[in-house]
Design a protein around this motif. Structure first.
Motif, PDB file in Angstrom:
ATOM      1  N   ASN A 166       0.940  -1.236  -0.095  1.00 32.29           N
ATOM      2  CA  ASN A 166       0.012  -0.180   0.088  1.00 32.29           C
ATOM      3  C   ASN A 166       0.889   1.297   0.098  1.00 32.29           C
ATOM      4  O   ASN A 166       0.691   1.972  -0.807  1.00 32.29           O
ATOM      5  CB  ASN A 166      -0.888   0.035   1.240  1.00 32.29           C
ATOM      6  N   ARG A 167       1.804   1.516   1.061  1.00 33.86           N
ATOM      7  CA  ARG A 167       2.602   2.630   1.100  1.00 33.86           C
ATOM      8  C   ARG A 167       3.598   2.681  -0.325  1.00 33.86           C
ATOM      9  O   ARG A 167       3.602   3.705  -0.687  1.00 33.86           O
ATOM     10  CB  ARG A 167       3.564   2.473   2.288  1.00 33.86           C
ATOM     11  N   ARG A 168       4.214   1.613  -0.505  1.00 32.37           N
ATOM     12  CA  ARG A 168       5.259   1.513  -1.601  1.00 32.37           C
ATOM     13  C   ARG A 168       4.652   1.786  -3.154  1.00 32.37           C
ATOM     14  O   ARG A 168       4.784   2.974  -3.861  1.00 32.37           O
ATOM     15  CB  ARG A 168       6.049   0.318  -1.545  1.00 32.37           C
ATOM     16  N   ARG A 173       1.219   2.069  -4.008  1.00 33.41           N
ATOM     17  CA  ARG A 173       0.080   2.873  -4.362  1.00 33.41           C
ATOM     18  C   ARG A 173       0.156   4.377  -3.873  1.00 33.41           C
ATOM     19  O   ARG A 173      -0.488   5.385  -4.225  1.00 33.41           O
ATOM     20  CB  ARG A 173      -1.071   2.500  -3.427  1.00 33.41           C
ATOM     21  N   HIS A 174       1.621   4.736  -3.047  1.00 32.76           N
ATOM     22  CA  HIS A 174       1.687   6.022  -2.677  1.00 32.76           C
ATOM     23  C   HIS A 174       2.913   6.703  -3.145  1.00 32.76           C
ATOM     24  O   HIS A 174       3.103   7.337  -3.787  1.00 32.76           O
ATOM     25  CB  HIS A 174       1.489   6.148  -1.386  1.00 32.76           C
ATOM     26  N   GLU A 175       4.033   5.703  -2.668  1.00 27.65           N
ATOM     27  CA  GLU A 175       5.433   6.560  -2.847  1.00 27.65           C
ATOM     28  C   GLU A 175       5.565   6.432  -4.158  1.00 27.65           C
ATOM     29  O   GLU A 175       6.400   7.482  -4.798  1.00 27.65           O
ATOM     30  CB  GLU A 175       6.471   5.518  -2.082  1.00 27.65           C
ATOM     31  N   ALA A 184       3.859   8.930  -6.694  1.00 32.52           N
ATOM     32  CA  ALA A 184       4.639  10.468  -6.370  1.00 32.52           C
ATOM     33  C   ALA A 184       5.883  10.545  -6.960  1.00 32.52           C
ATOM     34  O   ALA A 184       6.054  11.482  -7.582  1.00 32.52           O
ATOM     35  CB  ALA A 184       4.779  10.689  -4.685  1.00 32.52           C
ATOM     36  N   HIS A 201      -2.136   5.596 -14.250  1.00 33.08           N
ATOM     37  CA  HIS A 201      -1.829   6.957 -13.948  1.00 33.08           C
ATOM     38  C   HIS A 201      -1.379   7.787 -14.959  1.00 33.08           C
ATOM     39  O   HIS A 201      -0.495   7.288 -15.562  1.00 33.08           O
ATOM     40  CB  HIS A 201      -1.018   7.002 -12.652  1.00 33.08           C
ATOM     41  N   GLY A 214       3.322  12.886  -8.204  1.00 26.86           N
ATOM     42  CA  GLY A 214       2.163  11.917  -8.402  1.00 26.86           C
ATOM     43  C   GLY A 214       1.486  12.476  -9.764  1.00 26.86           C
ATOM     44  O   GLY A 214       2.089  13.068 -10.710  1.00 26.86           O
TER      45      GLY A 214
END
Length: 194
Positions: free
Chosen positions: A120-122, A124-126, A129, A152, A161
């Motif tokens: 999730n962190r890696r 889907r977010h980091e 970005a 994206h 992002g």
């Protein structure tokens, strides 16, 4: 007035590159947002998905190559180093580059989610970005946890992002927007999840 906390990096980019070059072949290291990370080892389904995507891209766009695990210098402000599962770029684009290439010319980066607690962190977010800030036109996330593919697009280099994200369920047809412009039937992806 808001005071932002200063970002502290675990090490310099040079120290990371030295460490990564000495790591055994069984370990893939990345340096994102000032933190060293161990990228999970891929499984057979993961590799099959990347191979499937490579075939589809090459059939539709023989002028492009899908590079597995090409290291990229991303997120210029934080000087990150990422090793996406695959990078789509013009044919022979990365010839002559070393282990870490500039992201210029990369048309799309691809990640296939592993089954681990940091997904999730890696992924889907980091990663979106960093890839968006690097100006890479598309980030394709093949999410085996949710059974979806997310494209994206419209990178935002100023804040990082992407401005747009289109989610498609496994089994539906996905159209990769410009600069790729190809359609993918994702039915086969249902066979490669736990």
């Amino acid at each position: 007035m808001t005071v932002m906390a200063e970002h502290t990096s675990q090490m310099s980019v040079g120290e990371f590159e030295t460490t990564a070059s000495a790591a055994p072949e069984t370990v893939t290291l990345e340096f994102i947002d000032g933190r060293i990370e161990v990228k999970p080892v891929t499984d057979g389904d993961h590799n099959t998905i990347v191979s499937w995507l490579a075939k589809r891209c090459m059939q539709a766009r023989p002028d492009l190559d899908l590079y597995a695990a090409q290291g990229l210098r991303v997120d210029a402000y934080r000087q990150s180093r990422a090793r996406p599962d695959a990078v789509l770029a013009p044919e022979a684009h990365f010839a002559g580059y070393g282990e870490w290439a500039e992201p210029d010319g990369a048309l799309m980066v691809v990640e296939v989610t592993p089954y681990d607690s940091d997904t999730n962190r890696r992924d889907r977010h980091e990663r979106p970005a960093a890839y968006g800030q690097a100006g890479i036109p598309l980030y394709l996330l093949i999410d085996r946890d949710s059974g979806t593919v997310t494209v994206h697009s419209s990178p935002d280099r100023r804040v990082g992002g992407y401005r747009d994200a289109r989610v498609t369920k496994f089994g539906e047809t996905l159209v990769l927007p410009d600069p790729i412009g190809i359609g993918l039937d994702t039915e086969i992806l249902k066979s490669h999840v736990r």
